[in-house]
Design a protein around this motif. Structure first.
Motif, PDB file in Angstrom:
ATOM      1  N   GLU A 174     -92.894 -11.883  15.100  1.00  0.00           N
ATOM      2  CA  GLU A 174     -93.726 -11.388  16.198  1.00  0.00           C
ATOM      3  C   GLU A 174     -92.871 -10.727  17.278  1.00  0.00           C
ATOM      4  OE1 GLU A 174     -96.485 -14.149  17.809  1.00  0.00           O
ATOM      5  OE2 GLU A 174     -97.280 -14.743  15.856  1.00  0.00           O
ATOM      6  N   LYS A 178     -98.210 -10.170  24.707  1.00  0.00           N
ATOM      7  CA  LYS A 178     -99.222 -11.037  24.111  1.00  0.00           C
ATOM      8  C   LYS A 178    -100.500 -10.284  23.713  1.00  0.00           C
ATOM      9  CE  LYS A 178    -101.052 -15.619  25.244  1.00  0.00           C
ATOM     10  NZ  LYS A 178    -100.993 -16.668  26.285  1.00  0.00           N
ATOM     11  N   ASP A 179    -100.879  -9.275  24.529  1.00  0.00           N
ATOM     12  CA  ASP A 179    -102.120  -8.560  24.212  1.00  0.00           C
ATOM     13  C   ASP A 179    -101.885  -7.349  23.303  1.00  0.00           C
ATOM     14  OD1 ASP A 179    -100.746  -7.247  26.161  1.00  0.00           O
ATOM     15  OD2 ASP A 179    -102.486  -6.834  27.432  1.00  0.00           O
ATOM     16  N   ARG A 181     -99.478  -7.761  20.488  1.00  0.00           N
ATOM     17  CA  ARG A 181     -98.489  -8.384  19.619  1.00  0.00           C
ATOM     18  C   ARG A 181     -98.339  -7.598  18.319  1.00  0.00           C
ATOM     19  NH1 ARG A 181     -97.166 -13.761  20.912  1.00  0.00           N
ATOM     20  NH2 ARG A 181     -96.679 -12.796  22.850  1.00  0.00           N
ATOM     21  N   LYS A 183     -96.927  -7.653  14.474  1.00  0.00           N
ATOM     22  CA  LYS A 183     -96.660  -8.678  13.469  1.00  0.00           C
ATOM     23  C   LYS A 183     -96.138  -8.056  12.180  1.00  0.00           C
ATOM     24  CE  LYS A 183     -99.570 -12.292  15.238  1.00  0.00           C
ATOM     25  NZ  LYS A 183    -100.180 -13.565  14.832  1.00  0.00           N
ATOM     26  N   ILE A 204    -101.951  -5.791  11.619  1.00  0.00           N
ATOM     27  CA  ILE A 204    -101.846  -7.242  11.777  1.00  0.00           C
ATOM     28  C   ILE A 204    -101.707  -7.897  10.401  1.00  0.00           C
ATOM     29  CG2 ILE A 204    -103.021  -9.326  12.596  1.00  0.00           C
ATOM     30  CD1 ILE A 204    -104.647  -7.524  14.489  1.00  0.00           C
ATOM     31  N   LEU A 206    -101.217 -11.941   8.665  1.00  0.00           N
ATOM     32  CA  LEU A 206    -101.370 -13.351   9.022  1.00  0.00           C
ATOM     33  C   LEU A 206    -101.066 -14.267   7.842  1.00  0.00           C
ATOM     34  CD1 LEU A 206    -104.884 -13.156  10.776  1.00  0.00           C
ATOM     35  CD2 LEU A 206    -102.643 -13.099  11.897  1.00  0.00           C
ATOM     36  N   ALA A 207    -100.554 -15.443   8.169  1.00  0.00           N
ATOM     37  CA  ALA A 207    -100.529 -16.600   7.278  1.00  0.00           C
ATOM     38  C   ALA A 207    -100.077 -16.308   5.848  1.00  0.00           C
ATOM     39  CB  ALA A 207    -101.914 -17.253   7.267  1.00  0.00           C
ATOM     40  N   PHE A 222    -104.835  -6.593   7.966  1.00  0.00           N
ATOM     41  CA  PHE A 222    -105.905  -5.772   8.549  1.00  0.00           C
ATOM     42  C   PHE A 222    -105.721  -4.296   8.190  1.00  0.00           C
ATOM     43  CE2 PHE A 222    -108.445  -8.211  11.774  1.00  0.00           C
ATOM     44  CZ  PHE A 222    -107.887  -9.459  11.559  1.00  0.00           C
ATOM     45  N   GLY A 225    -108.612  -2.215   8.204  1.00  0.00           N
ATOM     46  CA  GLY A 225    -109.429  -2.366   9.409  1.00  0.00           C
ATOM     47  C   GLY A 225    -110.164  -3.690   9.414  1.00  0.00           C
ATOM     48  N   PHE A 226    -110.174  -4.359   8.280  1.00  0.00           N
ATOM     49  CA  PHE A 226    -110.881  -5.639   8.142  1.00  0.00           C
ATOM     50  C   PHE A 226    -109.944  -6.621   7.439  1.00  0.00           C
ATOM     51  CE2 PHE A 226    -113.867  -2.181   8.250  1.00  0.00           C
ATOM     52  CZ  PHE A 226    -114.828  -2.614   9.164  1.00  0.00           C
ATOM     53  N   PRO A 227    -110.044  -7.917   7.743  1.00  0.00           N
ATOM     54  CA  PRO A 227    -109.162  -8.878   7.078  1.00  0.00           C
ATOM     55  C   PRO A 227    -109.370  -8.860   5.553  1.00  0.00           C
ATOM     56  CG  PRO A 227    -110.266  -9.881   8.961  1.00  0.00           C
ATOM     57  CD  PRO A 227    -110.916  -8.557   8.728  1.00  0.00           C
ATOM     58  N   PHE A 251    -109.797 -14.199   3.735  1.00  0.00           N
ATOM     59  CA  PHE A 251    -108.583 -14.663   4.417  1.00  0.00           C
ATOM     60  C   PHE A 251    -108.256 -16.083   3.977  1.00  0.00           C
ATOM     61  CE2 PHE A 251    -110.785 -17.325   7.642  1.00  0.00           C
ATOM     62  CZ  PHE A 251    -112.087 -16.843   7.498  1.00  0.00           C
ATOM     63  N   SER A 428     -94.191 -16.984  13.563  1.00  0.00           N
ATOM     64  CA  SER A 428     -95.340 -17.869  13.388  1.00  0.00           C
ATOM     65  C   SER A 428     -95.673 -18.001  11.908  1.00  0.00           C
ATOM     66  CB  SER A 428     -96.545 -17.315  14.150  1.00  0.00           C
ATOM     67  OG  SER A 428     -96.900 -16.048  13.636  1.00  0.00           O
ATOM     68  N   ASP A 429     -96.619 -18.878  11.607  1.00  0.00           N
ATOM     69  CA  ASP A 429     -97.223 -19.010  10.273  1.00  0.00           C
ATOM     70  C   ASP A 429     -96.211 -19.168   9.139  1.00  0.00           C
ATOM     71  OD1 ASP A 429     -99.497 -18.577  11.719  1.00  0.00           O
ATOM     72  OD2 ASP A 429    -100.171 -16.811  10.624  1.00  0.00           O
TER      73      ASP A 429
END
Lengths: 437, 170
Positions: A174, A178-179, A181, A183, A204, A206-207, A222, A225-227, A251, A428-429
């Protein structure tokens, strides 16, 4: 990696001085909870032609052992005996005098373009070598792995359990405010060394989750545009999106223990349920059918059960269900909310994130929910992952406020030895991969 | 996607401002093409047909209580206005973005954001907006609007935002 056994050294060094020894044979019983770390001596390995790598390898072995909190290194300045030659006989009295319980003697050389490490472990109070001497070889760029392998052997001999040093962790790197971020998917050695980025920061991610063999990664991206769930081959860093049902979000994927199927969350019309599909994208099958949120699934190591979180009771709680179908059984009953359950590789415990009284905790409980134990507490701790031997948990800790950021931490399942992973920046993650072959 | 939507929105503002304000507002007629953001939104805000008017005057955002996706009375009023605007402007579609505050685990917050976006979508549909014009997405806790770690910011972050896009949907 080539590995072969050297002839065991004769261990007939018992002397009269030993009568004073109060300790038993060299052993740490991890279950008992170690209050006093075991003192060990690790004289800088003998340089047999590897130059600076000799010192570097010695220090990584020390960092691995001392980093567990189970071992405490006696500084080299306090050593009486010196090893100019690998085969120098051990003067046990010299090591007893400085209260060493374990001694590791080694040498590093070069052979055929490879780095060669040999070492022996001695039990000072028994006055004997513990196990056979060993020799390991690898290419120079893998020198840290050589050190981790040596430390894994020593850890295994002293504790009777497999080690976890020669392993990698996939995580999300990361950066930025914060607004906004940024990744990126990244992989590092378990100690934060050798960070490699697998994606750029254009979207973005994640995980990420390792396959049981550590050769593939499942993660949520993303990029459309969508997870969506994507599977990446670690070697080539190339990936492909798994098939989707149009108009849905997918997800929270995880591999089954055999690496052949994936359990994940699918959201449709605002409702999130659990599904399973084959890694080749076929055979999607619904596992839960409830108007509540079902997410964060994780298999038991035998592949027979799935632990997950659901708010079907009104708040996030942990449930276990058989893979073949059957009613989920709630196992978390303490105060607050429980999420992100992960089954231990040993099968005996489930690690989780708990939220109560405005704080976050990492904890473990037995698979029936009994013997809940909280290991950490902070403004925001979440997302535990297990070391390959099930003795250590890595997780994300986020600090509060506008300048807050995420870092990776580890803690023993006893709750001791809480440490940040340094040198990787915002992260993270994490998901801890297997011990490497 | 978020960036793409914003880019498309920017183009739409230029086009609309040019059509409806022939005398030129802000920097639209800037010969160099380098217009200031203030000029554009000023022109667009005065134009009830612009997406900027939708977001600033109709209100593109509704907020939620902790761990809830229930629409408050205030939220329903805002959404009724959104539906009215969307019904009057059938050439636009919308993506509803659901968000959560940082006080929750990552996966749960993704699912919670989806619940919020879906609650907004259902309400707009109940007010006559064609389902084919609406899509939802959840960002969970990944895109906070406010960055402090107190309820003041958390409230702003627990939101669903209706983002207008070009095209009547598929």
């Amino acid at each position: 990696m080539v590995r072969w056994i050297l002839a065991a050294m004769a261990a007939l060094m018992m002397t009269a001085g030993l009568a004073a020894a109060q300790q038993g044979p060299l052993h740490i019983e991890i279950d008992e909870g170690v209050i006093e770390p075991l003192p060990y001596a690790l004289p800088s390995f003998v340089d047999e032609g590897a130059g600076g790598l000799t010192h570097d390898i010695t220090r990584v072995i020390a960092d691995d052992l001392s980093g567990t909190g189970l071992f405490r290194e006696i500084p080299e300045a306090a050593h009486i005996q010196r090893f100019g030659v690998f085969d120098t006989p051990v003067s046990y009295a010299d090591w007893q005098a400085i209260n060493a319980q374990a001694l590791i003697v080694g040498a590093v050389g070069m052979s055929g373009g490879k780095v060669v490490v040999k070492f022996r472990l001695f039990d000072i109070y028994s006055g004997a070598q513990l196990g056979d001497g060993q020799q390991l070889a690898a290419s120079p760029q893998s020198w840290r792995r050589l050190a981790h392998k040596v430390a894994d052997v020593i850890y295994a001999r002293v504790t009777g359990e497999s080690g976890y040093f020669d392993s990698r962790v996939v995580f999300v790197s990361e950066s930025g405010p914060k607004d906004q971020r940024q990744k990126r998917l990244a992989v590092m050695d378990y100690d934060g060394a050798n960070v490699t980025y697998l994606t750029d920061s254009s979207t973005i991610v994640l995980a990420p989750r390792f396959s049981p063999q550590g050769d593939r990664i499942l993660y949520t991206t993303f990029e459309t545009g969508f997870p969506r769930i994507k599977m990446m081959d670690v070697g080539s860093a190339s990936g492909q999106l798994l098939p989707e049902v149009p108009g849905t979000m997918t997800f929270a994927p995880r591999f089954s223990p055999d690496g052949n199927s994936i359990v994940y969350s699918l959201e449709q019309n605002g409702n999130t349920d659990l599904f399973q599909m084959s890694v080749n994208g076929g055979g999607a099958q619904r596992l839960t059918n409830s108007p509540a949120i079902e997410t964060a699934p994780s298999f038991s190591p035998d592949g027979a059960r799935i632990v997950f979180e659901s708010d079907r009771s009104g708040t996030q709680q942990i449930y276990v269900m058989p893979v073949g179908g059957g009613e989920p059984v709630r196992i978390s009953f303490g105060e607050g909310r429980y999420g992100t359950p992960v089954w231990s590789p040993r099968g005996d415990l489930i690690a989780f994130t708990k939220q109560a009284g405005g704080r976050f905790f990492i904890g473990v409980m037995r698979t029936d929910g009994s013997e809940e134990r909280l290991l950490t507490a902070s403004f925001l701790d979440e997302g535990p992952t297990w070391s390959p031997n099930g003795r250590v948990i890595m997780f994300t800790r986020e600090s509060p406020g506008a300048s807050g950021g995420a870092k990776l931490y580890t803690v023993d399942i006893s709750g001791r030895n809480l440490k940040a992973i340094e040198g990787v920046g915002g992260a993270s993650d994490p998901t801890w991969g297997p011990l490497l072959p | 996607m978020q960036l793409l939507t914003k880019a498309a929105l920017g183009l739409a503002l230029v086009a609309l401002a040019a059509c409806n304000n022939p005398q030129g507002m802000g920097g639209v007629n800037d010969p160099g093409g380098a217009f200031g953001e203030g000029g554009i939104s000023q022109g667009a805000l005065n134009d009830p047909n612009s997406p900027a008017y939708f977001s600033a005057t109709v209100g593109d955002t509704v907020n939620f209580l902790v761990d809830q996706s229930t629409l408050s009375d205030g939220a329903r009023t805002t959404l009724a206005g959104q539906a009215q605007w969307l019904n009057a402007h059938p050439n636009y579609a919308a993506i509803i973005e659901g968000h959560a505050d940082e006080q929750g685990t990552r996966e749960y917050n993704l699912a919670l954001g989806a619940r919020r976006a879906s609650a907004v979508q259902e309400y707009l549909i109940s007010q006559g907006v064609a389902a084919t014009r609406l899509r939802t997405v959840s960002y969970g806790k990944e895109r906070p609007l406010a960055v402090c770690s107190t309820e003041e910011c958390y409230y702003k972050n627990r939101r669903a935002v209706t983002v207008i896009s070009i095209g009547a949907g598929s």
